[in-house]
Design a protein around this motif. Sequence first.
Motif, PDB file in Angstrom:
ATOM      1  N   TYR A  92       0.827  -1.205   0.000  1.00 14.67           N
ATOM      2  CA  TYR A  92       0.000   0.000   0.000  1.00 14.67           C
ATOM      3  C   TYR A  92       0.864   1.259   0.000  1.00 14.67           C
ATOM      4  O   TYR A  92       2.031   1.230   0.400  1.00 14.67           O
ATOM      5  CB  TYR A  92      -0.936  -0.001   1.210  1.00 14.67           C
ATOM      6  N   GLN A 106      -2.442  14.244  -5.573  1.00 11.17           N
ATOM      7  CA  GLN A 106      -3.243  13.077  -5.218  1.00 11.17           C
ATOM      8  C   GLN A 106      -3.979  12.533  -6.449  1.00 11.17           C
ATOM      9  O   GLN A 106      -4.077  11.314  -6.641  1.00 11.17           O
ATOM     10  CB  GLN A 106      -4.261  13.444  -4.130  1.00 11.17           C
ATOM     11  N   LEU A 110      -3.628   8.738  -8.149  1.00 10.07           N
ATOM     12  CA  LEU A 110      -4.760   7.839  -8.434  1.00 10.07           C
ATOM     13  C   LEU A 110      -4.803   7.413  -9.899  1.00 10.07           C
ATOM     14  O   LEU A 110      -5.344   6.364 -10.229  1.00 10.07           O
ATOM     15  CB  LEU A 110      -6.071   8.533  -8.055  1.00 10.07           C
ATOM     16  N   ALA A 115      -6.437   2.491  -6.896  1.00 12.45           N
ATOM     17  CA  ALA A 115      -7.051   3.230  -5.800  1.00 12.45           C
ATOM     18  C   ALA A 115      -7.230   2.367  -4.556  1.00 12.45           C
ATOM     19  O   ALA A 115      -7.143   2.863  -3.433  1.00 12.45           O
ATOM     20  CB  ALA A 115      -8.404   3.791  -6.247  1.00 12.45           C
ATOM     21  N   LYS A 116      -7.432   1.071  -4.756  1.00 14.16           N
ATOM     22  CA  LYS A 116      -7.669   0.170  -3.625  1.00 14.16           C
ATOM     23  C   LYS A 116      -6.413  -0.062  -2.779  1.00 14.16           C
ATOM     24  O   LYS A 116      -6.500  -0.688  -1.718  1.00 14.16           O
ATOM     25  CB  LYS A 116      -8.199  -1.173  -4.118  1.00 14.16           C
ATOM     26  N   ILE A 118      -4.299   2.680  -2.003  1.00 14.07           N
ATOM     27  CA  ILE A 118      -3.839   4.019  -1.632  1.00 14.07           C
ATOM     28  C   ILE A 118      -4.536   4.496  -0.363  1.00 14.07           C
ATOM     29  O   ILE A 118      -5.756   4.452  -0.239  1.00 14.07           O
ATOM     30  CB  ILE A 118      -4.098   5.016  -2.779  1.00 14.07           C
ATOM     31  N   CYS A 133     -10.667   6.043  -2.745  1.00 16.22           N
ATOM     32  CA  CYS A 133      -9.458   5.249  -2.559  1.00 16.22           C
ATOM     33  C   CYS A 133      -9.678   4.295  -1.388  1.00 16.22           C
ATOM     34  O   CYS A 133     -10.790   4.210  -0.852  1.00 16.22           O
ATOM     35  CB  CYS A 133      -8.253   6.152  -2.304  1.00 16.22           C
ATOM     36  N   THR A 136      -8.987   7.279   3.847  1.00 16.75           N
ATOM     37  CA  THR A 136      -8.538   8.652   4.090  1.00 16.75           C
ATOM     38  C   THR A 136      -8.638   8.929   5.580  1.00 16.75           C
ATOM     39  O   THR A 136      -9.622   8.563   6.222  1.00 16.75           O
ATOM     40  CB  THR A 136      -9.399   9.669   3.322  1.00 16.75           C
TER      41      THR A 136
END
Length: 326
Positions: A92, A106, A110, A115-116, A118, A133, A136
């Motif tokens: 990750y 950012q 992406l 995205a999965k 991050i 993502c 956050t």
Amino acid sequence: MDFECEEIGGFFEFSLSKLNQFPYPKAIQYYSARSAFYDLLKNVPIEKVWVPKYICDSMIDPLLLLNIEIFFYDLNQDFTPILPEKLIPNEYLLYVNYFGLCTSIQKKILQKYPAKQIIFDHSQAFFVQPFDCFATIYSPRKFLPVAEGGLLVTRENIIPSYYERTTDEMVQQYQHGLIRSVSTATQAYDVFQGNENIFKDCLPKKISKITEQMLESFDYVNFKEKRLKNFKFLHSQLGEYNQLQINLGEVDSPLTYPMLLDEKISNILIKSKIYTPTYWLDGLKRVSENSFEYKLISNMTHLICDQRYGEKEMQFQIDKVQDYLK
């Protein structure tokens, strides 16, 4: 009649009006950002995380506690991360929106990485909405007059198991703010430092009802507008001296006005009661002396631009900086 009475009457409790502007109603709430990060990592099978060298140790501690492998990366002069071309499965990427200035970066991240995989750290970018993502993380207390708080927005179905907190601890958390309200920041500073030490505990704990009420009471639209106005005014007068390249069109959640010079001038400003923060001295052990990150830690002065103040206070800071630069 299905009404269940808890208490009626007696002395008045702490109470605030609801404005219903809280921007992240679906976020999982914790008492700190690091505890939010810890709970995320604990509930997901993550083996490796790419972490910027320029980051607070508080975001590294959860990784160490959970024995997750850490790979550190550097930043380019524009805050873009220096990373491998691809991320392997179960690897990750953690990226910080530094000072609320890095939203465009950012978006580029992406476009390049899944995205999965991050995780975005918005501790310094409270008003930037979460991207689609993996997760956050937010830290409201860096932007708002609350003494605690961490928010987690994630795709994962995480049901937190909160550790208990005592009433004394939750009340103590607000003591420095109360002292400053009736006295000065100087008088409250030692208490503030003591309260900061409480956050060294990474265990997931819930925010207090005091903080819950406060988060629902703020005029977030007004707060954001004031910050942006103050930031733009500072930049209009000081941008020509600032070695940091700032695109005003991409700034929507400034933490401070970060001013990069040949040296840090925080000590000079503090003598005039301008209490400038420093980010992050604990990162010095991870960076080289000729790096961009070293300059950010050693030569950056953070002017105040938050919603408590207006043009008068901004001009006072500008005058102090310009007097020094003459």
